[in-house]
Design an enzyme around this catalytic site. Structure first.
Site, short mmCIF file in Angstrom:
data_model
loop_
_atom_site.label_atom_id
_atom_site.label_comp_id
_atom_site.label_asym_id
_atom_site.label_seq_id
_atom_site.Cartn_x
_atom_site.Cartn_y
_atom_site.Cartn_z
N LYS A 187 0.86 -1.18 0.00
CA LYS A 187 0.00 0.00 0.00
C LYS A 187 0.90 1.23 0.00
O LYS A 187 1.78 1.37 0.86
CB LYS A 187 -0.87 -0.04 1.27
CG LYS A 187 -2.25 0.52 1.10
CD LYS A 187 -3.08 0.23 2.35
CE LYS A 187 -4.41 0.94 2.25
NZ LYS A 187 -5.18 0.85 3.49
O1 G3P Z 1 -7.82 1.38 5.19
C1 G3P Z 1 -8.03 2.72 4.98
C2 G3P Z 1 -9.36 3.29 5.31
O2 G3P Z 1 -10.37 2.36 5.15
C3 G3P Z 1 -9.41 4.13 6.52
O3 G3P Z 1 -10.70 4.42 6.94
O4 G3P Z 1 -12.25 5.12 8.69
O5 G3P Z 1 -9.83 5.71 8.92
O6 G3P Z 1 -11.26 6.84 7.22
P1 G3P Z 1 -11.02 5.59 8.01
#
Ligand code: G3P
Length: 218
Positions: free
Chosen positions: A83
């Site tokens: 990633k």
């Molecule tokens: O994996 C990355 C992403 O899904 C992060 O989500 O909830 O931290 O905006 P969030």
């Protein structure tokens, strides 16, 4: 549409995998920090459970360092996907890794133009962050819609992972748009099976079943 789980929590991963509907996993540094465990042990444990792509973030900022980190991470398992945040250095690294057949997931995507560049560099996946756009009053799903249109226009093979999912409606919208993958926090996976009418219906069936005459001892 493939469903990934967005977590580094081993119990959540085991529980979600036991449902038989999960195709892969995405992690990020914040999710790994939340486990309170050592990075290598978390990744090794995930690799022992998950049969499918496992996105792990490279944290270096410079091209050479990103490549070095990617090579180290790739050695852990054939399922590891590197990633990489969308930056100039990141794009260069994605290009090089695609030439080496190392899968990449270009992350922190907030615009269709970023997703186009990631695809040009040879990204295996792109991760538009929907919830974080919604949080600042932009319609995150519009970005997914535009990315899919652009990718279809040019027959681009990069797969779209709808990320930063906050609720079941995000999954519905992603499916209606034809997104390749949605990566879902465990809490939202649990919400997906639930419907109050299902609970009421089950309760009523059980009550009515009690009224059905049955053979003695049967
Ligand atoms: O994996 C990355 C992403 O899904 C992060 O989500 O909830 O931290 O905006 P969030």
């Amino acid at each position: 549409m493939k469903l990934f789980i967005d977590t580094a929590d081993i119990d959540e991963i085991k529980e979600a995998y036991s449902l038989g509907i999960i195709d892969g996993i995405t992690t990020n540094p914040s999710l790994i920090a939340k486990t309170g465990k050592n990075f290598e042990s978390v990744i090794n444990e995930i690799c022992s459970i998950v049969d499918g792509p496992i996105s792990v973030e490279a944290l270096s900022k410079e091209y050479n360092d990103i490549i070095e980190e990617a090579h180290q991470l790739s050695k852990i398992s054939k399922n590891i996907v590197i990633k990489i945040p969308i930056t100039d250095q990141g794009l260069k690294a994605v290009k090089r890794l695609s030439q080496e057949d190392i899968p990449t997931n270009v992350t922190l995507i907030f615009s269709p133009a970023q997703a186009l560049l990631a695809a040009k560099a040879g990204a295996t996946y792109v991760s538009p962050f929907i919830g974080r756009l919604d949080d600042i009053s932009h319609i995150g799903m519009d970005v997914v819609d535009q990315i899919i249109t652009i990718y279809n226009n040019y027959d681009i093979q990069t797969e779209v992972i709808v990320a930063s999912v906050r609720n079941p409606l995000h999954i519905l919208d992603a499916a209606l748009l034809g997104a390749d993958i949605v990566t879902i926090p465990f809490r939202v996976i649990q919400q997906l099976t639930k419907h109050p009418l299902t609970d009421i219906g089950m309760e009523r069936f059980l009550v009515d079943w009690e009224k059905v005459p049955k053979k003695k001892g049967g």
